[in-house]
Design an enzyme around this catalytic site. Structure first.
Site, PDB file in Angstrom:
ATOM      1  N   HIS B 119       0.862  -1.271  -0.140  1.00 10.97           N
ATOM      2  CA  HIS B 119       0.026  -0.140  -0.133  1.00 10.97           C
ATOM      3  C   HIS B 119       0.943   1.405  -0.089  1.00 10.97           C
ATOM      4  O   HIS B 119       0.807   2.019  -0.902  1.00 10.97           O
ATOM      5  CB  HIS B 119      -0.889  -0.010   1.310  1.00 10.97           C
ATOM      6  CG  HIS B 119      -1.567   1.189   1.658  1.00 10.97           C
ATOM      7  ND1 HIS B 119      -3.131   1.118   0.958  1.00 10.97           N
ATOM      8  CD2 HIS B 119      -1.381   2.518   1.826  1.00 10.97           C
ATOM      9  CE1 HIS B 119      -3.480   2.520   1.432  1.00 10.97           C
ATOM     10  NE2 HIS B 119      -2.582   3.170   1.927  1.00 10.97           N
ATOM     11  N   GLU B 120       1.733   1.394   0.899  1.00  9.43           N
ATOM     12  CA  GLU B 120       2.549   2.362   1.003  1.00  9.43           C
ATOM     13  C   GLU B 120       3.421   2.801  -0.336  1.00  9.43           C
ATOM     14  O   GLU B 120       3.751   3.979  -0.593  1.00  9.43           O
ATOM     15  CB  GLU B 120       3.529   2.486   2.205  1.00  9.43           C
ATOM     16  CG  GLU B 120       2.921   2.310   3.541  1.00  9.43           C
ATOM     17  CD  GLU B 120       1.651   3.632   3.656  1.00  9.43           C
ATOM     18  OE1 GLU B 120       0.897   3.313   4.448  1.00  9.43           O
ATOM     19  OE2 GLU B 120       2.135   4.597   3.345  1.00  9.43           O
ATOM     20  N   HIS B 123       1.705   4.737  -2.696  1.00  9.44           N
ATOM     21  CA  HIS B 123       1.950   5.929  -2.602  1.00  9.44           C
ATOM     22  C   HIS B 123       3.230   6.768  -3.206  1.00  9.44           C
ATOM     23  O   HIS B 123       3.405   7.712  -4.009  1.00  9.44           O
ATOM     24  CB  HIS B 123       1.639   6.488  -1.157  1.00  9.44           C
ATOM     25  CG  HIS B 123       0.593   6.225  -0.404  1.00  9.44           C
ATOM     26  ND1 HIS B 123      -0.717   6.901  -1.063  1.00  9.44           N
ATOM     27  CD2 HIS B 123       0.114   5.950   1.006  1.00  9.44           C
ATOM     28  CE1 HIS B 123      -1.893   6.480  -0.171  1.00  9.44           C
ATOM     29  NE2 HIS B 123      -1.309   5.980   0.753  1.00  9.44           N
ATOM     30  N   HIS B 129      -5.304   7.668  -2.194  1.00  5.94           N
ATOM     31  CA  HIS B 129      -6.192   6.726  -1.599  1.00  5.94           C
ATOM     32  C   HIS B 129      -7.335   6.504  -2.618  1.00  5.94           C
ATOM     33  O   HIS B 129      -7.594   7.175  -3.332  1.00  5.94           O
ATOM     34  CB  HIS B 129      -6.693   7.094  -0.250  1.00  5.94           C
ATOM     35  CG  HIS B 129      -5.699   6.738   1.006  1.00  5.94           C
ATOM     36  ND1 HIS B 129      -5.492   7.480   2.030  1.00  5.94           N
ATOM     37  CD2 HIS B 129      -4.890   5.803   0.983  1.00  5.94           C
ATOM     38  CE1 HIS B 129      -4.403   7.066   2.688  1.00  5.94           C
ATOM     39  NE2 HIS B 129      -4.093   6.048   2.161  1.00  5.94           N
TER      40      HIS B 129
END
Lengths: 82, 377
Positions: B119-120, B123, B129
């Protein structure tokens, strides 16, 4: 003056909700004013914005299902804003 | 999906990352493996590829921290905020920070490092998101059934490809995500479809690398042993690209992406990994397919797609007049070589589940065998 039942100033989770909305939904810092102001529609709108993003029913209230999701571990990056 | 305001993205496809420090919750190689797998999630669906630095400034700096850690976004103790990361850009942009107050794990208990890292790193590559509950980029952590079955949602794929486009089909990586749990499947040595990532000799032994494992054939034991690469060389990556033994240096050189390591016995030499460009490769070369040292002339042949280079192990310089086409000097050998071995005066070119025995004197392929013939299959 009822705050539309959104968030009464002594709602046990108000402080937590305030921080959550500030941190992840770019809610303005001086929520004290907003939460206490007669017209609490900015609060309701912000809670609804969060509920929409997180896939919750947009009640505009800090109901239990909303609080449940807010209390879950999450990513520290905001959901809206820069 | 959403991208950060202004849709910042990396202006290059080859990115570097560095794991700056480690959590005491997990063995280092488990952290390495979880981060590597998290990057592979995005690599599989974009033209991006990643190589790891062990020092200096990388595009994506990965670190563990508690509380206030110098970026005005302090962590908050156990729970709530687990980690955060910055969009693509110079300096601290692209970096990912993990809250050390969490209990980092490889499984369903605690906080699964692979899932949060995937997930990170979304980014770090430019995704903001998503409000799609099935998406990896949904902000609230939930342990999916099993990381081994993890798949990006279409929303995540649409998002990342809106920034970088799809993976060019020729590079399509079909490697399924193996589990980050500590019980990965051992490859079956007599699988007729078995192919190898890399093959090398080592002081008279034979090493055949596959995924996170290698078979070791010694002179005194006809039955090959199978080991985890990390059991011998914890700091080496898995899924290698190439390996060869430079006999005059008593070293095996291991290649992955644009980096290579030197190994002597079971010691990884200090100062590695180094960039393959230090050997004289042009920037266009992003990875090596195979390598072999010719003990007759102390030259090393590096194979990249349909070409090959020759490296002088005495002068440590690439020979002039290279690259040359493989088919011109090794007629009958298919391009895109997986691995090469020199034995009994022949070169053995591994290509998928087949192996071509090449006679350098006759300049022709003399036999075609199964790749795993060395494993007594």
């Amino acid at each position: 003056y009822p705050l539309h039942g959104a968030v009464s100033k002594d709602h046990p989770s108000m402080e937590f909700a305030q921080q959550y909305l500030e941190k992840y939904y770019s809610f303005e810092k001086n929520v004290e004013q907003v939460f206490r102001r007669k017209d609490s529609s900015p609060v309701v709108k912000k809670i609804q914005e969060m509920q929409k993003f997180l896939g919750l029913e947009m009640t505009g209230k800090l109901d239990s299902s909303t609080m449940d999701v807010m209390l879950k571990p999450r990513c520290g990056v905001p959901d809206v804003g820069g | 999906f959403t991208t950060f305001p202004g849709s910042p993205k990396w202006r290059k496809n080859h990115l570097t990352y560095r794991i700056v420090n480690y959590t005491p919750d997990l063995p280092k190689e488990s952290v390495d493996s979880a981060i590597e797998k998290a990057l592979k999630v995005w690599e599989e669906v974009t033209p991006l590829n990643f190589s790891r630095l062990s020092e200096g400034e990388a595009d994506i700096m990965i670190s563990f921290a508690v509380g206030e850690h110098g970026d005005f976004y302090p962590f908050d103790g156990p729970g709530q905020s687990l980690a955060h990361a910055y969009p693509p850009g110079p300096g601290f942009y692209g970096d990912a920070h993990f809250d050390e107050d969490e209990k980092w794990t490889l499984g369903p208990s605690g906080t699964n490092l692979f899932l949060v890292a995937a997930h990170e790193l979304g980014h770090s590559l430019g995704l903001f998101h998503s409000d799609n509950k099935e998406a990896l980029m949904y902000p609230v952590y939930r342990f999916s059934t099993n990381p081994a079955q993890f798949r990006l949602s279409q929303d995540d794929i649409n998002g990342i490809q809106s920034l970088y486009g799809p993976r060019p089909s020729s590079d399509a990586i079909v490697v399924p995500l193996s589990s980050v749990s500590p019980r990965p499947e051992t490859p079956v040595k007599c699988d007729p479809a078995l192919s190898f990532d890399a093959v090398s000799t080592l002081r008279g032994e034979l090493l055949l690398f596959k995924d996170r494992y290698f078979w070791r054939k010694t002179r005194w034991n006809s039955e090959p042993e199978v080991h985890l690469i990390s059991a011998f060389w914890p700091s080496l990556p898995s899924h290698l690209d190439a390996a060869y033994e430079a006999h005059n240096k008593d070293s095996v050189f291991i290649f992955k992406g644009s980096q290579f390591w030197a190994v002597r016995g079971n010691e990884v030499q200090a100062g590695y990994p180094k960039a393959i460009y230090t050997l004289g490769f042009p920037p266009a070369v992003r990875k090596i397919d195979a390598a072999v040292n010719d003990s007759n002339n102390k030259k090393t042949y590096f194979f990249v797609e349909d070409k090959y280079w020759r490296f002088n192990e005495k002068t440590n310089l690439m020979d002039k007049g290279f690259p040359r086409l493989i088919k011109d000097d090794f007629p009958g050998v298919e391009s895109r070589v997986d691995a090469v071995l020199q034995a009994f005066g022949f070169f053995y070119f591994f290509h998928g589940s087949s192996q071509f025995e090449f006679d350098p004197n006759a300049r022709m392929v003399t036999h075609t065998l199964k790749s795993n013939s060395w494993l007594l299959c």
